[in-house]
Write an enzyme that holds these catalytic residues in place. Structure first.
Site, PDB file in Angstrom:
ATOM      1  N   SER A  22       0.835  -1.214   0.000  1.00  0.00           N
ATOM      2  CA  SER A  22       0.000   0.000   0.000  1.00  0.00           C
ATOM      3  C   SER A  22       0.864   1.256   0.000  1.00  0.00           C
ATOM      4  O   SER A  22       0.604   2.205  -0.738  1.00  0.00           O
ATOM      5  CB  SER A  22      -0.895   0.029   1.243  1.00  0.00           C
ATOM      6  OG  SER A  22      -1.828  -1.002   1.194  1.00  0.00           O
ATOM      7  N   ASP A 313      -7.533  -7.770   4.420  1.00  0.00           N
ATOM      8  CA  ASP A 313      -6.560  -8.547   3.640  1.00  0.00           C
ATOM      9  C   ASP A 313      -6.047  -9.772   4.406  1.00  0.00           C
ATOM     10  O   ASP A 313      -5.461 -10.680   3.810  1.00  0.00           O
ATOM     11  CB  ASP A 313      -5.366  -7.670   3.241  1.00  0.00           C
ATOM     12  CG  ASP A 313      -5.756  -6.635   2.191  1.00  0.00           C
ATOM     13  OD1 ASP A 313      -6.791  -6.813   1.522  1.00  0.00           O
ATOM     14  OD2 ASP A 313      -5.029  -5.637   2.044  1.00  0.00           O
TER      15      ASP A 313
HETATM   16  C1  S3P Z   1      -5.683  -1.135  -0.153  1.00  0.00           C
HETATM   17  C2  S3P Z   1      -6.948  -1.066   0.354  1.00  0.00           C
HETATM   18  C3  S3P Z   1      -7.801  -2.249   0.512  1.00  0.00           C
HETATM   19  C4  S3P Z   1      -6.985  -3.528   0.479  1.00  0.00           C
HETATM   20  C5  S3P Z   1      -6.013  -3.560  -0.670  1.00  0.00           C
HETATM   21  C6  S3P Z   1      -5.044  -2.404  -0.561  1.00  0.00           C
HETATM   22  C7  S3P Z   1      -4.905   0.104  -0.283  1.00  0.00           C
HETATM   23  O1  S3P Z   1      -8.748  -2.300  -0.536  1.00  0.00           O
HETATM   24  O2  S3P Z   1      -7.843  -4.654   0.415  1.00  0.00           O
HETATM   25  O3  S3P Z   1      -5.269  -4.769  -0.645  1.00  0.00           O
HETATM   26  O4  S3P Z   1      -3.682   0.060  -0.452  1.00  0.00           O
HETATM   27  O5  S3P Z   1      -5.521   1.185  -0.176  1.00  0.00           O
HETATM   28  P1  S3P Z   1     -10.099  -1.399  -0.523  1.00  0.00           P
HETATM   29  O6  S3P Z   1      -9.713   0.006  -0.664  1.00  0.00           O
HETATM   30  O7  S3P Z   1     -10.883  -1.898  -1.702  1.00  0.00           O
HETATM   31  O8  S3P Z   1     -10.770  -1.680   0.780  1.00  0.00           O
END
Ligand code: S3P
Length: 427
Positions: A22, A313
């Site tokens: 992220s 996750d």
């Molecule tokens: C993420 C947000 C999450 C997560 C993804 C990474 C991010 O998704 O599941 O693996 O880096 O902002 P969502 O924004 O769809 O909840």
């Protein structure tokens, strides 16, 4: 690619893991629209974060480096160039959703697409706010990639997110960078706040009052030196593996422990996990620490409401853990899992059943009774990185050799996963 996994008696030693996925995406995207060079150390080695690097390269940004260290020559808010061809986001929902906020503000059009899995994931959640800001975007069937983004001038917005999604929040905030005035996003529950922290690091003015984030448009973003902490969501596989194997004592260094991500540790400790965090420090606004994990007897628990969003996750690997706890695990309010890289409620339940573990599927979650035995099985990642890694962890507790089919999927976030696993698992 198939991987054969034998049962392990212990998960031990000291390991370091790739940079947080992220945070890597966000640093690369913001660096591209900042002025001057940004050096990023410990950049994620995952294919997803490399999709982001190829997209920014295609937008005229010079990216030098290899492995885990890159220098991105930012060209300022108005410096991106029309790409020669379509942008490929690969398997990465973060790339397509977050980058679209930037693309929507460009004085040129772009087309961005992804692989088969990404082409089935919903984009309506970013189209709605971007269109309200004045963007013109065409999506397949009005909601799926590819996206044809006709960039242009955007107006600021005061937007309430209908779903808790850090990707959508980031998309709107990134678009807000280009709009004159204040853009605000209100979230139903607090999602990971790496964007807010990173934007501040680069010099933007971002204020947060409870669940409302406000950003002043057209900030001066300046390139800088950054280091990405290791990915807690990748660490989760090793944490669970160590908690489950009787002789384990594992140390994981330099892990990102941002409070909007670290609910995993509180949840596990609440169930009886022996996890210690020596050496906690702050790095570029992010908390980083080492983790010491020892085998523990766990009670089990319930994941619902805001906790579900905070652990989204990690649920595949927690489902595996749940079957080995005293009281089992219940997951509710998790219908978002159905629209991840795979329908993760289905792919988790299918694989649990393959190893003889009982599990009940709910529309928005699952119920997994505790104290179950894990039988060796052939698991199928279905092309989903977190499913491949979660069931590799399950396989370590099997009663014989298991096989993971589609093991290559792990490279989406963690190409070194199999190597790291064999380095710390002892039979
Ligand atoms: C993420 C947000 C999450 C997560 C993804 C990474 C991010 O998704 O599941 O693996 O880096 O902002 P969502 O924004 O769809 O909840």
């Amino acid at each position: 690619m198939q991987k054969r996994i034998s049962p392990a008696l212990a998960i031990s030693g000291e390991i370091s893991l790739p940079g947080d996925k992220s945070i890597s995406h966000r640093y690369a995207m913001i660096a591209s629209i900042a002025e001057g060079a940004t050096r990023i150390r410990n950049y994620s080695t995952g294919a997803d974060c490399h999709s982001t690097l190829s997209c920014v390269r295609a937008l005229g940004i010079e990216v030098e480096g290899a492995g885990t260290e890159f220098v991105i020559q930012g060209r300022g808010l108005d410096g991106l160039r029309k790409p020669a061809g379509d942008l490929d986001a690969g398997n990465s929902g973060s790339t397509i959703r977050m980058l679209s906020g930037i693309l929507a503000a460009q004085p040129f059009g772009t087309r961005i697409f992804g692989d088969e899995s990404l082409s089935r994931r919903p984009m309506q959640r970013i189209l709605a706010p971007l269109e309200r800001m004045g963007a013109r975007i065409r999506a397949r069937d009005g909601k799926f990639p590819p996206l044809e983004i006709q960039g242009g001038e955007l107006r600021p917005i005061d937007y309430t997110l209908p779903v808790a999604s850090a990707q959508v929040k980031t998309c709107v905030l990134f678009a807000g960078l280009f709009a004159e005035g204040e853009t605000s996003v209100t979230e139903p529950v607090r999602s990971r706040d790496h964007t807010e922290l990173a934007l501040r690091e680069f010099g933007a003015e971002v204020t947060v009052v409870r669940q409302r984030i406000t950003l002043r448009g057209r900030p001066k973003l300046t390139g800088r030196e950054l280091a990405v902490p290791s990915d807690l969501s990748s660490a989760a596989f090793f944490i669970v593996a160590a908690l489950l194997a009787p002789g384990s004592k594992l140390s994981i260094t330099g892990v990102g422990l941002n409070p909007t991500r670290s609910a995993l540790l509180d949840f596990l400790v609440g169930m009886g996990a022996r996890i210690r965090v020596p050496n906690l420090e702050s790095s570029h606004g992010e908390l980083v620490g080492d983790l010491l994990v020892e085998h523990s007897e766990l009670r089990g628990g319930v994941i619902d409401g805001a906790l579900t969003a905070a652990l989204i996750d990690e649920i595949p690997v927690l489902a595996v853990l749940g079957a080995a706890t005293e009281e089992g695990l219940t997951v509710r309010d998790a219908s978002e899992l159905r629209i991840k890289e795979t329908d993760r409620i289905r792919t988790v339940i299918d694989n649990l059943r393959r190893m003889g573990v009982e599990a009940e599927e709910l529309p928005d979650g699952m119920v997994i009774p505790g104290r179950q035995k894990f039988h060796a099985a052939e698991f199928d990642s279905c092309g989903d990185h977190r499913i491949a890694m979660a069931f590799a962890v399950a396989a370590l507790r099997g009663d014989g050799e298991s096989v993971i089919v589609g093991a290559e999927a792990a490279s989406v976030s963690f190409p070194e996963f199999w190597e790291t696993l064999s380095a710390c698992a002892s039979g």
